[in-house]
Write an enzyme that holds these catalytic residues in place. Structure first.
Site, PDB file in Angstrom:
ATOM      1  N   ARG A  15       0.842  -1.200   0.000  1.00 48.94           N
ATOM      2  CA  ARG A  15       0.000   0.000   0.000  1.00 48.94           C
ATOM      3  C   ARG A  15       0.879   1.253   0.000  1.00 48.94           C
ATOM      4  O   ARG A  15       2.081   1.177   0.220  1.00 48.94           O
ATOM      5  CB  ARG A  15      -0.918   0.010   1.243  1.00 48.94           C
ATOM      6  N   LYS A  75       2.337   2.027   7.159  1.00 48.56           N
ATOM      7  CA  LYS A  75       2.787   1.237   8.305  1.00 48.56           C
ATOM      8  C   LYS A  75       3.642   2.067   9.247  1.00 48.56           C
ATOM      9  O   LYS A  75       4.159   3.127   8.883  1.00 48.56           O
ATOM     10  CB  LYS A  75       3.624   0.049   7.823  1.00 48.56           C
ATOM     11  N   TYR A  94      -0.305   4.492  10.538  1.00 48.39           N
ATOM     12  CA  TYR A  94      -0.594   3.507  11.582  1.00 48.39           C
ATOM     13  C   TYR A  94       0.666   3.360  12.429  1.00 48.39           C
ATOM     14  O   TYR A  94       1.782   3.273  11.894  1.00 48.39           O
ATOM     15  CB  TYR A  94      -0.903   2.127  10.970  1.00 48.39           C
ATOM     16  N   HIS A  96       0.436   1.580  16.087  1.00 49.79           N
ATOM     17  CA  HIS A  96       0.288   0.429  16.994  1.00 49.79           C
ATOM     18  C   HIS A  96       1.434   0.398  18.009  1.00 49.79           C
ATOM     19  O   HIS A  96       2.197  -0.576  18.090  1.00 49.79           O
ATOM     20  CB  HIS A  96       0.223  -0.886  16.196  1.00 49.79           C
ATOM     21  N   GLU A 118      -4.849   4.536  13.975  1.00 54.11           N
ATOM     22  CA  GLU A 118      -5.717   3.590  14.690  1.00 54.11           C
ATOM     23  C   GLU A 118      -6.312   4.157  15.971  1.00 54.11           C
ATOM     24  O   GLU A 118      -7.209   3.546  16.540  1.00 54.11           O
ATOM     25  CB  GLU A 118      -4.961   2.285  14.995  1.00 54.11           C
ATOM     26  N   SER A 134     -10.855  -3.024   8.166  1.00 55.73           N
ATOM     27  CA  SER A 134     -11.752  -4.093   8.618  1.00 55.73           C
ATOM     28  C   SER A 134     -12.774  -4.415   7.526  1.00 55.73           C
ATOM     29  O   SER A 134     -13.141  -5.573   7.327  1.00 55.73           O
ATOM     30  CB  SER A 134     -12.475  -3.680   9.902  1.00 55.73           C
ATOM     31  N   ASP A 198     -23.049 -13.196  17.613  1.00 48.60           N
ATOM     32  CA  ASP A 198     -22.423 -12.118  18.393  1.00 48.60           C
ATOM     33  C   ASP A 198     -22.953 -12.202  19.821  1.00 48.60           C
ATOM     34  O   ASP A 198     -24.029 -12.756  20.067  1.00 48.60           O
ATOM     35  CB  ASP A 198     -22.733 -10.744  17.780  1.00 48.60           C
ATOM     36  N   ARG A 203     -26.197  -5.363  18.896  1.00 48.45           N
ATOM     37  CA  ARG A 203     -25.574  -5.580  17.587  1.00 48.45           C
ATOM     38  C   ARG A 203     -26.437  -6.540  16.756  1.00 48.45           C
ATOM     39  O   ARG A 203     -26.675  -6.338  15.567  1.00 48.45           O
ATOM     40  CB  ARG A 203     -24.163  -6.146  17.800  1.00 48.45           C
ATOM     41  N   VAL A 267      -9.841 -14.044  10.894  1.00 49.29           N
ATOM     42  CA  VAL A 267      -9.468 -12.646  10.621  1.00 49.29           C
ATOM     43  C   VAL A 267      -8.900 -12.009  11.893  1.00 49.29           C
ATOM     44  O   VAL A 267      -8.051 -11.121  11.838  1.00 49.29           O
ATOM     45  CB  VAL A 267     -10.687 -11.842  10.106  1.00 49.29           C
ATOM     46  N   ASP A 270      -4.756 -11.097  13.986  1.00 49.51           N
ATOM     47  CA  ASP A 270      -3.864  -9.997  14.379  1.00 49.51           C
ATOM     48  C   ASP A 270      -4.008  -9.670  15.869  1.00 49.51           C
ATOM     49  O   ASP A 270      -3.205  -8.926  16.419  1.00 49.51           O
ATOM     50  CB  ASP A 270      -4.100  -8.748  13.516  1.00 49.51           C
ATOM     51  N   VAL A 298      -4.050 -15.196   7.717  1.00 47.51           N
ATOM     52  CA  VAL A 298      -3.114 -14.149   7.284  1.00 47.51           C
ATOM     53  C   VAL A 298      -3.357 -12.883   8.126  1.00 47.51           C
ATOM     54  O   VAL A 298      -4.484 -12.392   8.221  1.00 47.51           O
ATOM     55  CB  VAL A 298      -3.275 -13.852   5.774  1.00 47.51           C
TER      56      VAL A 298
HETATM   57  N1  LIG Z   1      -6.289 -10.123   9.632  1.00 46.10           N
HETATM   58  C1  LIG Z   1      -6.429  -8.893   9.155  1.00 46.10           C
HETATM   59  O1  LIG Z   1      -5.816  -8.524   8.170  1.00 46.10           O
HETATM   60  C2  LIG Z   1      -7.376  -7.940   9.831  1.00 46.10           C
HETATM   61  C3  LIG Z   1      -7.765  -6.748   9.190  1.00 46.10           C
HETATM   62  C4  LIG Z   1      -8.698  -5.925   9.840  1.00 46.10           C
HETATM   63  C5  LIG Z   1      -9.196  -6.289  11.095  1.00 46.10           C
HETATM   64  N2  LIG Z   1      -8.765  -7.443  11.688  1.00 46.10           N
HETATM   65  C6  LIG Z   1      -9.263  -7.906  12.999  1.00 46.10           C
HETATM   66  O2  LIG Z   1     -10.593  -8.378  12.880  1.00 46.10           O
HETATM   67  C7  LIG Z   1     -11.188  -8.399  14.170  1.00 46.10           C
HETATM   68  C8  LIG Z   1     -12.575  -7.778  14.132  1.00 46.10           C
HETATM   69  O3  LIG Z   1     -12.449  -6.382  13.844  1.00 46.10           O
HETATM   70  P1  LIG Z   1     -13.739  -5.443  13.728  1.00 46.10           P
HETATM   71  O4  LIG Z   1     -13.248  -4.149  13.159  1.00 46.10           O
HETATM   72  O5  LIG Z   1     -14.835  -6.151  13.039  1.00 46.10           O
HETATM   73  O6  LIG Z   1     -14.133  -5.237  15.255  1.00 46.10           O
HETATM   74  P2  LIG Z   1     -15.548  -4.739  15.811  1.00 46.10           P
HETATM   75  O7  LIG Z   1     -15.290  -4.182  17.159  1.00 46.10           O
HETATM   76  O8  LIG Z   1     -16.247  -3.903  14.795  1.00 46.10           O
HETATM   77  O9  LIG Z   1     -16.405  -6.095  15.945  1.00 46.10           O
HETATM   78  C9  LIG Z   1     -16.104  -7.116  16.866  1.00 46.10           C
HETATM   79  C10 LIG Z   1     -17.390  -7.824  17.227  1.00 46.10           C
HETATM   80  O10 LIG Z   1     -17.032  -8.992  18.000  1.00 46.10           O
HETATM   81  C11 LIG Z   1     -18.074  -9.191  18.949  1.00 46.10           C
HETATM   82  N3  LIG Z   1     -17.599 -10.121  19.980  1.00 46.10           N
HETATM   83  C12 LIG Z   1     -16.704  -9.899  20.975  1.00 46.10           C
HETATM   84  N4  LIG Z   1     -16.516 -11.026  21.677  1.00 46.10           N
HETATM   85  C13 LIG Z   1     -17.299 -11.980  21.119  1.00 46.10           C
HETATM   86  C14 LIG Z   1     -17.542 -13.347  21.403  1.00 46.10           C
HETATM   87  N5  LIG Z   1     -16.937 -13.977  22.405  1.00 46.10           N
HETATM   88  N6  LIG Z   1     -18.401 -14.007  20.591  1.00 46.10           N
HETATM   89  C15 LIG Z   1     -19.020 -13.404  19.586  1.00 46.10           C
HETATM   90  N7  LIG Z   1     -18.839 -12.092  19.267  1.00 46.10           N
HETATM   91  C16 LIG Z   1     -17.985 -11.407  20.034  1.00 46.10           C
HETATM   92  C17 LIG Z   1     -18.386  -7.785  19.434  1.00 46.10           C
HETATM   93  O11 LIG Z   1     -19.654  -7.693  20.068  1.00 46.10           O
HETATM   94  C18 LIG Z   1     -18.337  -6.994  18.114  1.00 46.10           C
HETATM   95  O12 LIG Z   1     -19.609  -6.905  17.509  1.00 46.10           O
HETATM   96  C19 LIG Z   1     -10.192  -7.631  15.068  1.00 46.10           C
HETATM   97  O13 LIG Z   1      -9.418  -8.563  15.779  1.00 46.10           O
HETATM   98  C20 LIG Z   1      -9.348  -6.873  14.083  1.00 46.10           C
HETATM   99  O14 LIG Z   1      -8.078  -6.558  14.616  1.00 46.10           O
HETATM  100  C21 LIG Z   1      -7.864  -8.248  11.077  1.00 46.10           C
END
Ligand SMILES: NC(=O)c1ccc[n+]([C@@H]2O[C@H](COP(=O)([O-])OP(=O)(O)OC[C@H]3O[C@@H](n4cnc5c(N)ncnc54)[C@H](O)[C@@H]3O)[C@@H](O)[C@H]2O)c1
Length: 372
Positions: A15, A75, A94, A96, A118, A134, A198, A203, A267, A270, A298
């Site tokens: 990026r 980054k 970003y 972190h 972030e 996300s 969820d 939600r 997902v 991270d 990934v």
């Molecule tokens: N791998 C990647 O490249 C990548 C990229 C972007 C985001 N992410 C990760 O994806 C994840 C989700 O991000 P997001 O932006 O959607 O977060 P978000 O806060 O919008 O959504 C998270 C959801 O998880 C729910 N939740 C929490 N604990 C739970 C459980 N035990 N059971 C069921 N639901 C539960 C919450 O109520 C919430 O609705 C994060 O860990 C984020 O870091 C990873």
């Protein structure tokens, strides 16, 4: 203001912090823009696109760091980049910082004013500069999951949408936030039979109101989760507990209850991953098998679609980048408390409480930092 954008040097980062469109916008506001040659290549923007926008293309990152008043990146700065930052310069990217003590030390030593994507907030309590990634990861999850399900990749050999007379794949999305909602929409769009789990009833109510005809919702109790996971062809892990490691929602023992060749797309990897058997993988070698269940984990999924990710990030960062350039960082942050929440370091002071707590460093309140 002179805005500079170096080429990203972190491995597998394609990026770029500034799109030609954003450069053009900054120029229209009377600013100057310098971009390192090849900076946009990985995202499909050649030097010509920046030149056409009116930006200047320079040969080295050193020139960007030496000249720019505002450095825009993607980054966190790498050690060699950090050594070139200085007091009076603004870094917008970003960061972190919480788990990264060496970077925190270097940014404080440099005196740079660092604003982290972030930690910028919005009125709805969201994270507007994190949300686009996300959204990308969420929409990508069913796409990579569908590929993982293909027989040649070790999967179950099930087609997402089925065909007339043949049932579609069953997809379970755990976590109905930004990632989960986008994942569910795309999986449903591919014709799969989708259920989102969820823990948050508000939600689930929102999802049911908006997407009631597109996918189903279910409360994420242990029992419901176990039952749905057993029936699933694909499970997408999309939970987040802010500031904490992801909870482990599928144990290794549960894998033996799943359909052989089912796909787990984690997902949340991270944040440590939400399946016990998850470990981070790369785009070069994204999937692996545990007990006959295929895992895709990934950690930087948006990197796979660098062009779309760059455009999505650019749309979100552009108004903030313009505010920094038009008003200067102090005025921009004074006018917008949500933008001020992005301030992490200034003139050798740490200005973000969670980082101070994680690393035992004294914090200067961001509002006080405005006066330094
Ligand atoms: N791998 C990647 O490249 C990548 C990229 C972007 C985001 N992410 C990760 O994806 C994840 C989700 O991000 P997001 O932006 O959607 O977060 P978000 O806060 O919008 O959504 C998270 C959801 O998880 C729910 N939740 C929490 N604990 C739970 C459980 N035990 N059971 C069921 N639901 C539960 C919450 O109520 C919430 O609705 C994060 O860990 C984020 O870091 C990873």
């Amino acid at each position: 203001m002179l805005i500079g954008c170096p080429k990203e040097i972190k491995p597998q980062e394609y990026r770029v912090g500034l799109t030609p469109v954003a450069a053009q916008e900054a120029l229209a506001h009377g600013h100057d823009v310098i971009v390192e040659t090849g900076a946009g290549q990985g995202a499909g923007f050649d030097d010509g696109a920046y030149l056409a926008a009116g930006a200047q293309v320079v040969d080295t990152a050193e020139e960007i760091f030496a000249r720019a008043e505002l450095v825009v990146k993607v980054k966190e700065p790498q050690p060699g980049e950090r050594a070139q930052l200085r007091e009076g310069q603004v870094l917008f990217t970003y960061l972190h910082l919480a788990p990264d003590a060496p970077q925190t030390r270097d940014l404080l030593d440099s005196g740079v004013t660092a604003i982290a994507y972030e930690t910028v907030t919005d009125r709805a309590g969201g994270l507007p500069l994190l949300a686009p990634m996300s959204e990308v990861a969420g929409r990508l999850a069913p796409q990579v999951g569908a590929w993982t399900l293909q027989k040649a990749n070790g999967g179950r050999g099930v087609l997402m949408g089925g065909v007339p007379g043949v049932a579609p794949a069953r997809v379970v999305v755990i976590g109905g936030g930004v990632v989960g909602t986008h994942a569910a929409r795309i999986a449903a769009g591919m014709g799969a039979d989708v259920t989102v789990l969820d823990m948050s009833l508000s939600r689930l109510r929102h999802l049911d109101d908006v997407f009631g005809r597109v996918f189903k919702t279910s409360y994420a109790s242990r029992g419901n989760t176990a039952e749905l996971v057993e029936q699933a062809d694909m499970v997408i892990g999309a939970v987040l507990i802010p500031g904490a490691e992801a909870p482990k929602l599928i144990t290794r023992a549960q894998l033996s209850d799943m359909k052989p060749g089912a796909a787990l797309v984690d997902v949340a990897i991270d944040q440590g991953g939400c399946f016990e058997t998850s470990r981070p993988t790369t785009h070069a070698d994204p999937i692996y098998d545990v007990d006959g269940i295929m895992h895709y984990c990934v950690a930087n999924m948006p990197g796979a679609v660098a062009r779309s990710s760059t455009l999505a990030l650019g749309n979100a960062t552009m108004p903030f980048m313009l505010a920094l350039a038009n008003k200067g960082w102090r005025q921009a942050c004074e006018d917008d408390a949500h933008f001020l929440a992005g301030l992490n370091t200034h003139a050798g002071h740490l200005t973000y409480y969670a980082v101070g707590k994680a690393q035992g460093i004294d914090v200067l309140s961001p509002s006080m930092a405005l006066k330094v």
